[in-house]
Design a protein around this motif. Structure first.
Motif, short mmCIF file in Angstrom:
data_model
loop_
_atom_site.label_atom_id
_atom_site.label_comp_id
_atom_site.label_asym_id
_atom_site.label_seq_id
_atom_site.Cartn_x
_atom_site.Cartn_y
_atom_site.Cartn_z
N LEU A 189 0.80 -1.22 0.00
CA LEU A 189 0.00 0.00 0.00
C LEU A 189 0.83 1.28 0.00
O LEU A 189 0.28 2.36 -0.01
CB LEU A 189 -0.93 0.01 1.23
CG LEU A 189 -2.08 -1.00 1.18
CD1 LEU A 189 -2.87 -0.94 2.47
CD2 LEU A 189 -2.99 -0.71 0.00
N LEU A 192 0.00 3.70 -2.61
CA LEU A 192 -1.33 4.30 -2.54
C LEU A 192 -1.37 5.48 -1.58
O LEU A 192 -2.12 6.43 -1.79
CB LEU A 192 -2.36 3.26 -2.10
CG LEU A 192 -2.50 1.99 -2.93
CD1 LEU A 192 -3.63 1.15 -2.38
CD2 LEU A 192 -2.72 2.30 -4.38
N THR A 193 -0.57 5.42 -0.53
CA THR A 193 -0.69 6.44 0.52
C THR A 193 0.28 7.60 0.38
O THR A 193 0.23 8.52 1.17
CB THR A 193 -0.49 5.80 1.90
OG1 THR A 193 0.76 5.11 1.92
CG2 THR A 193 -1.59 4.82 2.20
N VAL A 250 -4.83 7.62 7.44
CA VAL A 250 -5.61 7.13 6.30
C VAL A 250 -7.02 6.79 6.77
O VAL A 250 -7.20 6.15 7.81
CB VAL A 250 -4.96 5.90 5.66
CG1 VAL A 250 -5.73 5.46 4.43
CG2 VAL A 250 -3.50 6.17 5.32
N LEU A 252 -10.38 4.77 5.45
CA LEU A 252 -10.95 3.85 4.47
C LEU A 252 -12.43 4.18 4.31
O LEU A 252 -13.21 3.99 5.25
CB LEU A 252 -10.77 2.40 4.93
CG LEU A 252 -9.36 1.99 5.36
CD1 LEU A 252 -9.35 0.54 5.82
CD2 LEU A 252 -8.36 2.21 4.24
N ALA A 282 -6.68 -3.90 3.74
CA ALA A 282 -5.96 -2.63 3.79
C ALA A 282 -5.81 -2.13 5.23
O ALA A 282 -4.75 -1.61 5.61
CB ALA A 282 -6.71 -1.59 2.96
N GLN A 354 -5.49 11.07 4.43
CA GLN A 354 -5.68 10.61 3.06
C GLN A 354 -6.87 9.66 3.04
O GLN A 354 -7.26 9.12 4.08
CB GLN A 354 -4.42 9.90 2.57
CG GLN A 354 -3.17 10.75 2.72
CD GLN A 354 -1.93 9.92 2.48
OE1 GLN A 354 -1.82 9.25 1.47
NE2 GLN A 354 -1.00 9.96 3.42
N LEU A 356 -8.68 6.32 1.15
CA LEU A 356 -8.78 5.19 0.23
C LEU A 356 -10.27 4.92 0.05
O LEU A 356 -10.95 4.49 0.98
CB LEU A 356 -8.07 3.95 0.78
CG LEU A 356 -6.56 4.05 1.01
CD1 LEU A 356 -5.99 2.71 1.41
CD2 LEU A 356 -5.85 4.58 -0.22
N THR A 381 -7.35 7.98 -3.27
CA THR A 381 -7.12 6.87 -4.17
C THR A 381 -8.41 6.06 -4.25
O THR A 381 -8.97 5.67 -3.22
CB THR A 381 -5.98 5.97 -3.69
OG1 THR A 381 -4.77 6.75 -3.60
CG2 THR A 381 -5.75 4.82 -4.66
N LEU A 383 -10.42 2.75 -5.16
CA LEU A 383 -10.23 1.30 -5.29
C LEU A 383 -11.57 0.70 -5.66
O LEU A 383 -12.51 0.73 -4.87
CB LEU A 383 -9.72 0.72 -3.97
CG LEU A 383 -8.40 1.36 -3.49
CD1 LEU A 383 -8.26 1.24 -1.99
CD2 LEU A 383 -7.22 0.72 -4.18
N VAL A 428 -3.42 -4.27 -6.54
CA VAL A 428 -2.68 -3.19 -5.90
C VAL A 428 -1.19 -3.29 -6.25
O VAL A 428 -0.53 -2.29 -6.55
CB VAL A 428 -2.89 -3.23 -4.38
CG1 VAL A 428 -1.95 -2.24 -3.69
CG2 VAL A 428 -4.33 -2.89 -4.03
#
Length: 437
Positions: A189, A192-193, A250, A252, A282, A354, A356, A381, A383, A428
């Motif tokens: 990940l 992604l971050t 992060v 989700l 994740a 951030q 996801l 991001t 997904l 990913v």
């Protein structure tokens, strides 16, 4: 039954009482026969019609009896694992003073569970004091599932009238299915971050994985950080400093609107289920990497787990993903107000967080939302599990529109990962390998 021998206080809620219409055709045909017999002067037809009228009058006599039942329901396992079969046993006893000649019982199976063995219903007749029992099995799925009231339909002996009653058993049945979070060690990940290699890189030298600078060697510096190439060239000792990395924050975000409960086939896994499973991986991977992780749901039911870390937070995240009503296996049916949700979400979102965003992108709303969140300074991001099909022209059009949304997001600078035939970790890994410098 209670300890003193009295009937248990099972709750009964009358729902409706109505005609079944079973004898309507016979009544009409009998009257027609009588009329034809009179006009044609045929005594036989008149007699036959009179018999039919007699049956019709018999059918109209008597009300549907009340289903006064003591109902008990038990489950074989209250905390099953996903995929386990749970046996449900139902027993109903007529505690009223009158017999029930025609009784249908339909158990209130939770909407998120599938009956895999035996029907969840029975048809019988019960005299006072008599009992009936039946069993069936359901397959456990993620979430908290509570059985609804049992529906009892009682009819009079002729079957012309019926009474429907909802009956709550004395001990409501409930199962909680909480899957373990999948190991996230194989989930790369990092790409992604952050926009660059490493977890939140800074301009401060320290422990990390990316070169930052060299400085003069000081007593006590670890030997593995000595620049031995420079020592060989110049004879001078120098220490390599790496760019210090700090943990990321992060959130989700899982699309749990009614539209997101889409599947490629009627019995297939919904996009919400696929998103929850991927979010679990994740969550585990980010926590193992030292990041602070939170969970939110985009939908009519509020769901918010503030970013955190540690063992207790991991348990809270597991519970949220497994049993939170906002992420239930079936949609809630409540109205969703996107603008109100967005204002509340932005107030909760930490300044450095951030996102996801797990969404199937079956309509334009999530793509628009992702751009708005990204425009407010939060790295987003997307997904996206692919639940589109290609069987009909309409399904192919839906797949084309989804691909266009992905293309527009990428054109706007928002990273997007999709998976369907391949697993989430593989998708990913492929995406992050493309983004790595």
């Amino acid at each position: 039954m209670s300890e003193d021998g009295e009937p248990a206080t099972t709750e009964h809620r009358p729902l409706r009482e109505a005609e079944t219409g079973r004898w309507d055709g016979i009544r009409g045909a009998a009257l027609a026969l009588v009329g034809v017999g009179v006009v044609a002067r045929r005594p036989g037809l008149v007699l036959l019609g009179a018999v039919g009228v007699g049956y019709a009058l018999y059918a109209g006599l008597g009300e549907a009896p009340a289903a006064t039942l003591d109902v008990a329901r038990t489950v074989s396992d209250a905390t099953p694992d996903p995929g386990d079969e749970v046996t449900v046993a139902v027993r109903a006893r007529n505690v009223g003073g009158a017999p029930i000649a025609d009784l249908r019982l339909v158990d209130g199976v939770p909407p998120g569970l599938e009956v895999v063995d035996g029907p969840a219903r029975v048809a019988t007749a019960l005299r006072p004091g008599a009992s009936v029992a039946f069993e069936y099995a359901v397959r456990a799925t993620r979430g908290e599932h509570e059985w609804e009231a049992l529906t009892a339909i009682s009819r009079n002996p002729a079957g012309s009238r019926e009474r429907t009653t909802a009956i709550e058993p004395t001990d409501p049945a409930r199962i909680v299915c909480t899957p373990e979070l999948s190991a996230g060690g194989d989930l790369p990940l990092r790409g992604l971050t952050t926009r660059s290699h490493g977890r939140m890189p800074t301009d401060v030298g320290g422990a990390g994985v990316e070169f930052h600078a060299t400085r003069e060697y000081r007593r006590g510096d670890p030997l593995k950080r000595v620049d031995w190439n420079r020592r060989a060239r110049t004879g001078e000792l120098a220490t390599v400093e790496l760019r210090e990395e700090r943990s990321a924050t992060v959130v989700l975000l899982i699309d749990a609107r009614e539209a997101a409960y889409a599947a490629s086939e009627p019995a297939g896994e919904t996009a919400v289920e696929a998103s929850v499973g991927a979010a679990g991986q994740a969550f585990r991977a980010l926590l193992d990497g030292g990041d602070r992780v939170g969970i939110a749901a985009l939908g009519p039911v509020d769901c918010w787990l503030a970013p955190g870390a540690g063992t207790a937070h991991a348990a809270r995240g597991r519970e949220t993903l497994a049993t939170d009503p906002a992420l239930a296996p079936t949609p809630s049916g409540d109205r969703f107000y996107r603008s109100l949700w967005l204002r509340r979400f932005r107030r909760r979102l930490p300044a450095d967080a951030q996102v996801l965003f797990f969404t199937p992108l079956v309509d334009d709303a999530p793509a628009s939302l992702a751009r708005r969140i990204d425009a407010h300074g939060h790295l987003v991001t997307v997904l996206s599990p692919d639940v589109t099909a290609a069987g009909t022209s309409g399904e192919r059009l839906a797949g084309f529109e989804r691909r266009e949304r992905l293309r527009e997001l990428r054109s706007a600078g928002i990273r997007a990962v999709e998976w369907g035939g391949e697993s989430f970790p593989v998708a990913v890994a492929r995406a992050t390998s493309r983004w790595s410098p």
